[in-house]
Design a protein around this motif. Structure first.
Motif, PDB file in Angstrom:
ATOM      1  N   GLN A  41      -1.745 -47.481 -32.867  1.00 39.34           N
ATOM      2  CA  GLN A  41      -2.804 -47.354 -32.533  1.00 39.34           C
ATOM      3  C   GLN A  41      -3.301 -46.056 -33.204  1.00 39.34           C
ATOM      4  OE1 GLN A  41      -1.763 -47.675 -28.304  1.00 39.34           O
ATOM      5  NE2 GLN A  41      -3.655 -49.039 -28.095  1.00 39.34           N
ATOM      6  N   LEU A  42      -2.262 -44.887 -33.187  1.00 38.75           N
ATOM      7  CA  LEU A  42      -2.670 -43.639 -33.670  1.00 38.75           C
ATOM      8  C   LEU A  42      -3.045 -43.590 -35.226  1.00 38.75           C
ATOM      9  CD1 LEU A  42      -2.873 -40.545 -33.943  1.00 38.75           C
ATOM     10  CD2 LEU A  42      -0.257 -40.704 -34.245  1.00 38.75           C
ATOM     11  N   ARG A  43      -2.258 -44.524 -36.209  1.00 36.62           N
ATOM     12  CA  ARG A  43      -2.598 -44.533 -37.518  1.00 36.62           C
ATOM     13  C   ARG A  43      -4.272 -45.408 -37.436  1.00 36.62           C
ATOM     14  NH1 ARG A  43       3.145 -45.680 -37.952  1.00 36.62           N
ATOM     15  NH2 ARG A  43       2.733 -48.085 -37.406  1.00 36.62           N
ATOM     16  N   GLU A  44      -4.249 -46.358 -36.916  1.00 41.87           N
ATOM     17  CA  GLU A  44      -5.658 -47.062 -37.109  1.00 41.87           C
ATOM     18  C   GLU A  44      -6.855 -45.986 -36.441  1.00 41.87           C
ATOM     19  OE1 GLU A  44      -5.071 -50.513 -34.476  1.00 41.87           O
ATOM     20  OE2 GLU A  44      -3.798 -51.246 -36.078  1.00 41.87           O
ATOM     21  N   LEU A  45      -6.726 -45.317 -35.406  1.00 33.30           N
ATOM     22  CA  LEU A  45      -7.558 -44.287 -34.980  1.00 33.30           C
ATOM     23  C   LEU A  45      -7.702 -43.357 -35.896  1.00 33.30           C
ATOM     24  CD1 LEU A  45      -9.204 -43.159 -32.457  1.00 33.30           C
ATOM     25  CD2 LEU A  45      -6.968 -42.008 -32.104  1.00 33.30           C
ATOM     26  N   THR A  46      -6.645 -42.759 -36.400  1.00 34.11           N
ATOM     27  CA  THR A  46      -6.952 -41.555 -37.685  1.00 34.11           C
ATOM     28  C   THR A  46      -7.836 -42.100 -38.714  1.00 34.11           C
ATOM     29  OG1 THR A  46      -4.890 -40.610 -37.041  1.00 34.11           O
ATOM     30  CG2 THR A  46      -5.885 -40.084 -39.160  1.00 34.11           C
ATOM     31  N   ASP A  47      -7.536 -43.202 -39.212  1.00 40.28           N
ATOM     32  CA  ASP A  47      -8.364 -43.996 -40.414  1.00 40.28           C
ATOM     33  C   ASP A  47      -9.702 -44.195 -39.984  1.00 40.28           C
ATOM     34  OD1 ASP A  47      -8.290 -44.860 -43.187  1.00 40.28           O
ATOM     35  OD2 ASP A  47      -8.345 -46.809 -42.208  1.00 40.28           O
ATOM     36  N   LYS A  48      -9.975 -44.733 -38.812  1.00 37.52           N
ATOM     37  CA  LYS A  48     -11.320 -45.161 -38.442  1.00 37.52           C
ATOM     38  C   LYS A  48     -12.039 -43.765 -38.120  1.00 37.52           C
ATOM     39  CE  LYS A  48     -13.680 -47.774 -34.862  1.00 37.52           C
ATOM     40  NZ  LYS A  48     -14.078 -47.370 -33.541  1.00 37.52           N
ATOM     41  N   GLN A  51     -19.804 -35.692 -24.219  1.00 37.62           N
ATOM     42  CA  GLN A  51     -20.871 -36.620 -24.349  1.00 37.62           C
ATOM     43  C   GLN A  51     -20.143 -37.737 -25.224  1.00 37.62           C
ATOM     44  OE1 GLN A  51     -23.590 -34.961 -27.173  1.00 37.62           O
ATOM     45  NE2 GLN A  51     -24.758 -33.673 -25.706  1.00 37.62           N
ATOM     46  N   GLN A  52     -18.964 -37.722 -25.735  1.00 35.56           N
ATOM     47  CA  GLN A  52     -18.141 -38.632 -26.212  1.00 35.56           C
ATOM     48  C   GLN A  52     -17.134 -39.110 -25.225  1.00 35.56           C
ATOM     49  OE1 GLN A  52     -16.564 -37.057 -29.854  1.00 35.56           O
ATOM     50  NE2 GLN A  52     -18.540 -36.943 -30.967  1.00 35.56           N
ATOM     51  N   GLN A  53     -16.864 -40.477 -25.345  1.00 39.56           N
ATOM     52  CA  GLN A  53     -16.136 -41.069 -24.321  1.00 39.56           C
ATOM     53  C   GLN A  53     -14.472 -40.868 -24.317  1.00 39.56           C
ATOM     54  OE1 GLN A  53     -17.084 -43.094 -21.697  1.00 39.56           O
ATOM     55  NE2 GLN A  53     -15.153 -43.374 -21.205  1.00 39.56           N
ATOM     56  N   VAL A  54     -14.010 -40.188 -23.186  1.00 34.13           N
ATOM     57  CA  VAL A  54     -12.376 -40.088 -23.175  1.00 34.13           C
ATOM     58  C   VAL A  54     -12.009 -41.460 -22.708  1.00 34.13           C
ATOM     59  CG1 VAL A  54     -10.789 -38.744 -21.850  1.00 34.13           C
ATOM     60  CG2 VAL A  54     -12.864 -37.459 -22.440  1.00 34.13           C
ATOM     61  N   VAL A  55     -10.778 -41.531 -23.533  1.00 32.16           N
ATOM     62  CA  VAL A  55     -10.228 -42.774 -23.266  1.00 32.16           C
ATOM     63  C   VAL A  55      -8.821 -42.622 -22.724  1.00 32.16           C
ATOM     64  CG1 VAL A  55      -8.793 -44.903 -24.566  1.00 32.16           C
ATOM     65  CG2 VAL A  55     -11.319 -44.042 -25.417  1.00 32.16           C
ATOM     66  N   SER A  56      -8.507 -42.828 -21.539  1.00 30.04           N
ATOM     67  CA  SER A  56      -6.977 -42.847 -20.747  1.00 30.04           C
ATOM     68  C   SER A  56      -6.378 -44.038 -20.606  1.00 30.04           C
ATOM     69  CB  SER A  56      -7.237 -41.941 -19.766  1.00 30.04           C
ATOM     70  OG  SER A  56      -6.221 -41.559 -19.007  1.00 30.04           O
ATOM     71  N   GLN A  76      -9.097 -37.746 -26.698  1.00 27.58           N
ATOM     72  CA  GLN A  76     -10.291 -36.986 -26.359  1.00 27.58           C
ATOM     73  C   GLN A  76     -11.063 -36.860 -27.838  1.00 27.58           C
ATOM     74  OE1 GLN A  76      -8.030 -33.439 -25.024  1.00 27.58           O
ATOM     75  NE2 GLN A  76      -9.145 -33.326 -23.346  1.00 27.58           N
ATOM     76  N   PRO A  77     -11.986 -37.734 -27.972  1.00 27.08           N
ATOM     77  CA  PRO A  77     -12.807 -37.729 -29.114  1.00 27.08           C
ATOM     78  C   PRO A  77     -13.567 -36.473 -29.213  1.00 27.08           C
ATOM     79  CG  PRO A  77     -13.371 -39.862 -27.832  1.00 27.08           C
ATOM     80  CD  PRO A  77     -12.536 -38.890 -27.053  1.00 27.08           C
ATOM     81  N   ARG A  78     -13.899 -36.071 -30.692  1.00 24.52           N
ATOM     82  CA  ARG A  78     -14.725 -34.985 -30.953  1.00 24.52           C
ATOM     83  C   ARG A  78     -15.647 -35.247 -32.260  1.00 24.52           C
ATOM     84  NH1 ARG A  78      -9.838 -30.943 -30.351  1.00 24.52           N
ATOM     85  NH2 ARG A  78      -8.753 -31.267 -32.573  1.00 24.52           N
ATOM     86  N   THR A  79     -16.475 -34.551 -32.459  1.00 23.05           N
ATOM     87  CA  THR A  79     -17.234 -34.675 -33.533  1.00 23.05           C
ATOM     88  C   THR A  79     -16.165 -34.430 -34.981  1.00 23.05           C
ATOM     89  OG1 THR A  79     -19.282 -34.041 -32.428  1.00 23.05           O
ATOM     90  CG2 THR A  79     -19.244 -34.050 -35.079  1.00 23.05           C
ATOM     91  N   GLY A  80     -16.052 -35.736 -35.607  1.00 28.23           N
ATOM     92  CA  GLY A  80     -15.231 -35.545 -36.810  1.00 28.23           C
ATOM     93  C   GLY A  80     -14.007 -35.643 -36.698  1.00 28.23           C
ATOM     94  N   GLY A  81     -13.475 -35.627 -35.307  1.00 31.29           N
ATOM     95  CA  GLY A  81     -11.920 -35.931 -35.168  1.00 31.29           C
ATOM     96  C   GLY A  81     -11.715 -36.129 -33.613  1.00 31.29           C
ATOM     97  N   PHE A  82     -10.492 -36.019 -33.330  1.00 29.02           N
ATOM     98  CA  PHE A  82      -9.962 -36.143 -32.040  1.00 29.02           C
ATOM     99  C   PHE A  82      -8.800 -35.379 -31.459  1.00 29.02           C
ATOM    100  CE2 PHE A  82      -7.601 -39.053 -34.807  1.00 29.02           C
ATOM    101  CZ  PHE A  82      -6.424 -39.007 -34.374  1.00 29.02           C
ATOM    102  N   ALA A  83      -8.607 -35.173 -30.246  1.00 32.03           N
ATOM    103  CA  ALA A  83      -7.093 -34.779 -29.835  1.00 32.03           C
ATOM    104  C   ALA A  83      -6.771 -36.058 -29.034  1.00 32.03           C
ATOM    105  CB  ALA A  83      -7.288 -33.531 -29.134  1.00 32.03           C
ATOM    106  N   LEU A  84      -5.338 -35.977 -29.156  1.00 35.82           N
ATOM    107  CA  LEU A  84      -4.751 -37.214 -28.636  1.00 35.82           C
ATOM    108  C   LEU A  84      -3.311 -36.767 -27.955  1.00 35.82           C
ATOM    109  CD1 LEU A  84      -4.271 -40.287 -27.904  1.00 35.82           C
ATOM    110  CD2 LEU A  84      -3.042 -40.499 -30.136  1.00 35.82           C
ATOM    111  N   HIS A  85      -3.450 -36.922 -26.507  1.00 36.57           N
ATOM    112  CA  HIS A  85      -2.033 -36.612 -26.066  1.00 36.57           C
ATOM    113  C   HIS A  85      -1.303 -37.979 -25.716  1.00 36.57           C
ATOM    114  CE1 HIS A  85      -3.535 -32.706 -24.279  1.00 36.57           C
ATOM    115  NE2 HIS A  85      -4.452 -33.130 -24.818  1.00 36.57           N
TER     116      HIS A  85
END
Length: 194
Positions: free
Chosen positions: A37-44, A6-11, A18-27
Motif C-alpha cells: 500500500q505504501l509503494r502504491e500510495l507513494t507513486d500515486k 482540509q484533506q482526508q485523514v485515513v486511519s 495524513q495527506p498533505r499538499t504534494g505528499g503525506f505522512a504515514l504512521h
C-alpha cells in the motif's frame, strides 16, 4: 481550517495516513500488505503532485528499501513514520524508526554483484539519492534523502500551491508558515563579475 485538515485523514489498524499538499505522512506498522500500500500510495501521490513516473517510481522503491531496513533493524511489525513530499528541488523521503542504536551503513557491494546475498538496498538509495543522512531523534532515528528530478520531471515553484517559509530572518513569514508561490528575491542569482 488549516490546509492539512482540509484533506482526508485515513486511519485503519496499523495504517494512519495524513495527506498533505504534494505528499503525506504515514504512521505504519510494517507488514507486507502495508508495504505494498505504501509503494502504491507513494507513486500515486507523487504523480498527482505533477512528479514524473520515473521519479515517482524511484521514490516508491527508495521508501520500500528504507522501510525494509527498519524491519531488519527492529523486527517485523515495527512502527515507522514515513514522510514523502514533492518539493521544488526533488522528492524528499524521510523514514523514522524506534531503533537509534542500529544505524544503516553504506556498503561497498556493487549493485550488479551476482555473488552478494544482501547490501543492495542502501546502494540503491545512494544511487538515486546520494547524500542520504541518518540522524538520531528523541524516539529513534530518521533516515532522510532527496531524489532530484530528472529532466522535465519535476515540480516548479509555480506548480506548488504552497511552500514552507524558510527560517531566513529576511523572510516576512514566521518559520513553518505555508505561503503561496516563490520565495522573495531574484529568480536567478546575479552572474559573477568576470
Amino acid at each position: 481550517m488549516t490546509l492539512a485538515r482540509q484533506q482526508q485523514v485515513v486511519s485503519v489498524p496499523g495504517f494512519y495516513l495524513q495527506p498533505r499538499t504534494g505528499g503525506f505522512a504515514l504512521h505504519m506498522v510494517a507488514s507486507s500488505a502495508h508495504l505494498q500500500q505504501l509503494r502504491e500510495l507513494t507513486d500515486k501521490t507523487l504523480c498527482e503532485a505533477g512528479v514524473g513516473g520515473e521519479t515517482s517510481g524511484n521514490a516508491a522503491l527508495i521508501v520500500s528499501e528504507l522501510v525494509g531496513n527498519a524491519v531488519r533493524a527492529c523486527g517485523d511489525h515495527v512502527p515507522v513514520v514515513i514522510e514523502v513530499d514533492a518539493e521544488e528541488s526533488g522528492v524528499s523521503v524521510r523514514v523514522h524508526d524506534p531503533e537509534s542504536a542500529r544505524q544503516p551503513c553504506r556498503s561497498d557491494v556493487p549493485l550488479d554483484d551476482a555473488e552478494a546475498d544482501s547490501g543492495r538496498g542502501l546502494g540503491l538509495v545512494q544511487f538515486f539519492a546520494p547524500g542520504w543522512t541518518v540522524r538520531p531523534t528523541p524516539f529513534g532515528k530518521q533516515v532522510a534523502c532527496l531524489l532530484t528530478y530528472g529532466e522535465g520531471d519535476g515540480v516548479t515553484a509555480e506548480q506548488m500551491p504552497f511552500r514552507v517559509a524558510p527560517s531566513d530572518p529576511a523572510s516576512n513569514a514566521p518559520l513553518g508558515t505555508l505561503v503561496r508561490g516563490n520565495p522573495p528575491g531574484p529568480a536567478h542569482p546575479p552572474a559573477a563579475a568576470g
